[in-house]
Write a protein that holds these residues in place. Structure first.
Motif, PDB file in Angstrom:
ATOM      1  N   GLU A  42      38.466  27.306  34.016  1.00 54.65           N
ATOM      2  CA  GLU A  42      39.902  27.243  33.767  1.00 54.65           C
ATOM      3  C   GLU A  42      40.688  26.612  34.917  1.00 54.65           C
ATOM      4  N   TYR A  43      40.290  26.938  36.162  1.00 52.18           N
ATOM      5  CA  TYR A  43      41.126  26.534  37.303  1.00 52.18           C
ATOM      6  C   TYR A  43      40.458  25.594  38.298  1.00 52.18           C
ATOM      7  N   GLY A  44      39.139  25.443  38.241  1.00 57.73           N
ATOM      8  CA  GLY A  44      38.462  24.663  39.279  1.00 57.73           C
ATOM      9  C   GLY A  44      38.117  25.533  40.468  1.00 57.73           C
ATOM     10  N   PRO A  45      38.064  24.962  41.679  1.00 57.18           N
ATOM     11  CA  PRO A  45      37.540  25.699  42.846  1.00 57.18           C
ATOM     12  C   PRO A  45      38.472  26.761  43.429  1.00 57.18           C
ATOM     13  N   VAL A  46      39.727  26.821  42.968  1.00 59.56           N
ATOM     14  CA  VAL A  46      40.668  27.838  43.462  1.00 59.56           C
ATOM     15  C   VAL A  46      41.422  28.414  42.273  1.00 59.56           C
ATOM     16  N   ALA A  47      41.524  29.742  42.216  1.00 61.76           N
ATOM     17  CA  ALA A  47      42.185  30.363  41.062  1.00 61.76           C
ATOM     18  C   ALA A  47      43.230  31.361  41.533  1.00 61.76           C
ATOM     19  N   PRO A  48      44.397  31.410  40.846  1.00 60.53           N
ATOM     20  CA  PRO A  48      45.372  32.454  41.176  1.00 60.53           C
ATOM     21  C   PRO A  48      44.909  33.779  40.566  1.00 60.53           C
ATOM     22  N   VAL A  49      44.864  34.835  41.376  1.00 62.41           N
ATOM     23  CA  VAL A  49      44.436  36.138  40.853  1.00 62.41           C
ATOM     24  C   VAL A  49      45.412  37.223  41.316  1.00 62.41           C
ATOM     25  N   ASP A  50      45.288  38.375  40.670  1.00 62.40           N
ATOM     26  CA  ASP A  50      46.101  39.522  41.040  1.00 62.40           C
ATOM     27  C   ASP A  50      45.178  40.531  41.731  1.00 62.40           C
ATOM     28  N   VAL A  51      45.463  40.809  43.005  1.00 59.63           N
ATOM     29  CA  VAL A  51      44.618  41.745  43.746  1.00 59.63           C
ATOM     30  C   VAL A  51      45.367  43.075  43.846  1.00 59.63           C
ATOM     31  N   LEU A  52      45.063  43.974  42.956  1.00 60.71           N
ATOM     32  CA  LEU A  52      45.701  45.302  42.919  1.00 60.71           C
ATOM     33  C   LEU A  52      47.225  45.206  42.962  1.00 60.71           C
ATOM     34  N   GLY A  53      47.757  44.252  42.204  1.00 62.80           N
ATOM     35  CA  GLY A  53      49.212  44.132  42.093  1.00 62.80           C
ATOM     36  C   GLY A  53      49.824  43.079  42.990  1.00 62.80           C
ATOM     37  N   VAL A  54      49.019  42.416  43.806  1.00 62.31           N
ATOM     38  CA  VAL A  54      49.542  41.397  44.711  1.00 62.31           C
ATOM     39  C   VAL A  54      48.883  40.051  44.376  1.00 62.31           C
ATOM     40  N   PRO A  55      49.693  38.988  44.166  1.00 60.92           N
ATOM     41  CA  PRO A  55      49.076  37.706  43.823  1.00 60.92           C
ATOM     42  C   PRO A  55      48.427  37.039  45.041  1.00 60.92           C
TER      43      PRO A  55
END
Ligand code: HEM
Length: 463
Positions: A42-55
Motif C-alpha cells: 500500500e505505501y512502499g518502504p515507509v508507512a504512516p502508522v498509529d502507535v498506541l494513539g500517536v502517529p
C-alpha cells in the motif's frame, strides 16, 4: 539511496492527517510478514502508522532503514525535544511509551553527549567482552553454571521426560542472573533487585512501585561504586569517564537491566524457538555447529527489538513515497526490513547482503555496544540446552505460539515444550578455571542456588 533532503511541495497531507493504521493488531503479533507485506504494497518502504494513539512513520524498507540508522548526513535526532508534537504538548501525558522516550539514557542522545556515554559503555564493557580478560572468562563460566542450574531445576518435576516453559523457566531467568554479576559485589546476591526487575518486565499491577524500587537500588549501587570502585561494569564506566554523574550512571544501568534482562532473554528464547520450528535455517546452522550463524538467522527471522524506539527528523526529508516533516517521529523496523525482498533475496548467488547483514543490532552511530556480551550469553544458553536434552519439541503448533503484544519487542510470552533429558549428569566446564579465576561451585542447582532462588521468586519452583 532514495531519501534526500528536499523543500519540495509534499503533495500529501501531513502525518497527523493521514489515515494511519494501528501498529498493534492481530497480524502484527501473530503473522507479521502478512502485515508488513500489506503495508509495503500500500505505501512502499515507509508507512504512516498509529502507535498506541500517536502517529508515526514506520520504516519497513531495508535500504531506507540502513540509511536512517547510518545517518551519514546528520538528519535524524534521538533527542525527544526534536519531536514537534512533544514540544507542542500534543503527546498525551499517559502515552505508554513516554517513559521510554523520556528516559534520557544514551539511547536518546545526539552528538557529543552520545559520544561521551558511548565511550563509557565501550570501556566499561571491554573487560566482559574481551574474551582474554579475567572478567569475561569468569562470566562465561558463571553463565554456564546458571544455565546448568536452571536446567536441573526445571527437569526435577518431570524426571527424564516432561513439560516446561522454556521462556519463563530458562530464557528469562538466565540473563536476570547475569545482571547482578555485571553490577558487582552486593548486587550479585540481591534477590530483591532481580525480582523487582522481573516485576517491571512483566508490566503487572505492581510494576510502577517495582520500577521505583529498582531505580533506587541501582542508584545505591552506582553511588557505592563512585566511592569504592570494584571489578564491575559501573566502576569501569566511571573509570573511563570520571565526570559521569551518579544520575547519568543510574540511567545507563537501568537501561542495561532492560538490555540484558529483557532483550537478551528474548534473543535466547527466539533462537531456541527458531531451532525448534526448523524453518529458517537456524536448526541447520546449529546442527552444523555454526552457533553464530544460528543466532544470526534467528535474529533475522525475529529480531528481539522489532522496532527501534524513535528517531525524529531534524529537517524535511523525503523517504520512499513520503515527505517526512522536520519534527516527525520515525520508527525504523529491523523486523520489517528483514522481510523486504531486497533482504530476503540474500540466499541467491547474486545477493548483495549476507545473513550477517541483518539489522537486529542496529547500525551506525547508535549501533549496539553490548553485542558480544549478548551473543556470548545466548551462545552458552542455547548450547547447554541442546547438550543437556536429547529431545525438545514444541508443545504447541508453531502458528499458535503466544507472541507478546509490544510496539518494540518481538518475543514470546511463553515457550511450552516437551523434553527428554540426555543421559548422564551435566558435564564439567569445558576447561578448568585459570589460576586467577574463582573456582565455580557445582552445577547441580543446590538448595539455595541463585537459580532456585530466582525461580522461587518467580513462583516457578517449589519452596
Ligand atoms: C540480544 C540482546 C541485544 C540486542 C538485540 C540489542 C540491540 C540493540 C540495538 C538494535 C541497538 C540500536 C538502537 C537504535 O539504534 O535505536 C542497541 C544499542 C545499544 N545497545 Fe544493545 N542490544 C542487546 C543487548 C545489549 C546489551 C547486553 C548491552 C549492554 C550491556 C547493550 C548495550 C547497548 C548500547 C550501549 C547501545 C547504544 C545506545 C546508543 O548509542 O544509542 N545491548 N542495541
Amino acid at each position: 539511496m532514495d531519501s534526500q533532503r528536499s523543500q519540495a511541495e509534499p503533495g500529501h497531507p501531513p502525518l497527523a492527517a493521514l489515515a494511519v493504521q494501528p501498529l498493534l493488531n492481530r497480524d502484527y503479533e501473530s503473522r507479521p510478514a502478512a502485515f508488513y507485506e500489506r503495508l509495503r504494497a500500500e505505501y512502499g518502504p515507509v508507512a504512516p502508522v498509529d502507535v498506541l494513539g500517536v502517529p508515526a512513520w514506520l520504516v519497513i524498507g531495508y535500504s531506507q532503514t540502513l540509511d536512517i540508522l547510518r545517518d551519514t548526513r546528520g538528519i535524524w535526532s534521538r533527542r525527544v525535544d526534536a519531536w514537534r508534537a512533544y514540544r507542542e504538548g500534543a503527546v498525551p501525558a499517559d502515552w505508554p511509551m513516554l517513559p521510554v522516550v523520556e528516559s534520557g539514557n544514551s539511547g536518546f542522545q545526539d552528538g557529543a553527549d552520545s559520544t561521551r556515554l558511548r565511550g563509557a559503555w565501550g570501556e566499561g564493557l571491554r573487560p566482559f567482552q574481551d574474551r582474554s580478560r579475567t572478567e569475561a572468562k569468569a562470566l562465561e563460566l558463571a553463565v554456564r553454571r546458571y544455565a546448568d542450574e536452571l536446567i536441573t531445576v526445571l527437569a526435577e518435576s518431570g524426571g527424564r521426560t516432561g513439560w516446561a516453559d522454556l521462556s519463563a523457566q530458562y530464557a528469562r531467568p538466565l540473563p536476570l542472573m547475569v545482571i547482578g554479576r555485571l553490577l558487582g559485589e552486593g548486587a550479585d546476591g540481591d534477590d530483591e533487585l532481580i525480582i523487582d526487575l522481573w516485576r517491571v518486565m512483566d508490566a503487572g499491577p505492581d510494576a510502577r512501585e517495582a520500577s521505583e524500587r529498582l531505580t533506587a537500588r541501582v542508584a545505591g549501587v552506582c553511588e557505592a561504586r563512585a566511592k569504592n570502585p570494584g571489578a564491575d561494569l559501573p566502576s569501569y564506566m566511571l573509570a573511563a569517564v570520571p565526570d559521569l554523574t551518579t544520575d547519568e550512571l543510574t540511567r545507563e544501568m537501568a537501561m542495561m537491566t532492560g538490555l540484558v534482562g529483557d532483550v537478551t532473554g528474548t534473543l535466547i528464547c527466539n533462537t531456541i524457538t527458531e531451532v525448534l520450528i526448523g524453518e529458517t535455517g537456524t536448526r541447520d546452522s546449529l546442527s552444523a555447529g555454526m552457533i553464530q550463524e544460528a543466532i544470526n538467522r534467528a535474529s533475522a527471522a525475529n529480531p528481539p527489538m522489532a522496532n527501534l524506539a524513535f528517531r525524529w527528523a531534524k529537517a524535511d526529508v523525503r523517504v520512499g513515497r513520503f515527505q517526512i516533516a522536520a519534527g516527525d517521529p520515525v520508527l525504523v523496523s529491523p523486523a520489517a526490513a528483514h522481510l523486504d525482498p531486497a533482504f530476503t533475496r540474500t540466499s541467491s548467488p547474486d545477493s548483495i547482503y549476507s545473513s550477517r547483514a541483518h539489522l537486529a543490532w542496529g547500525a551506525g552511530p547508535h549501533a549496539c555496544l553490548g553485542r558480544d556480551l549478548a551473543t556470548t550469553v545466548t551462545t552458552i544458553a542455547v548450547e547447554r540446552l541442546f547438550e543437556r536434552f536429547s529431545a525438545l519439541r514444541l508443545a504447541l503448533p508453531a502458528d499458535q505460539l503466544p507472541w507478546r503484544s509490544s510496539p518494540l519487542m518481538r518475543g514470546l510470552r511463553s515457550l511450552p515444550v516437551t523434553y527428554e533429558l540426555a543421559d548422564g549428569p551435566p558435564e564439567p566446564p569445558a576447561r578448568p578455571p585459570a589460576a586467577d579465576e574463582e573456582p565455580e561451585p557445582p552445577s547441580d542447582g543446590g538448595p539455595n542456588s541463585l537459580a532456585r532462588r530466582v525461580l522461587r521468586m518467580m513462583r516457578l519452583s517449589q519452596p
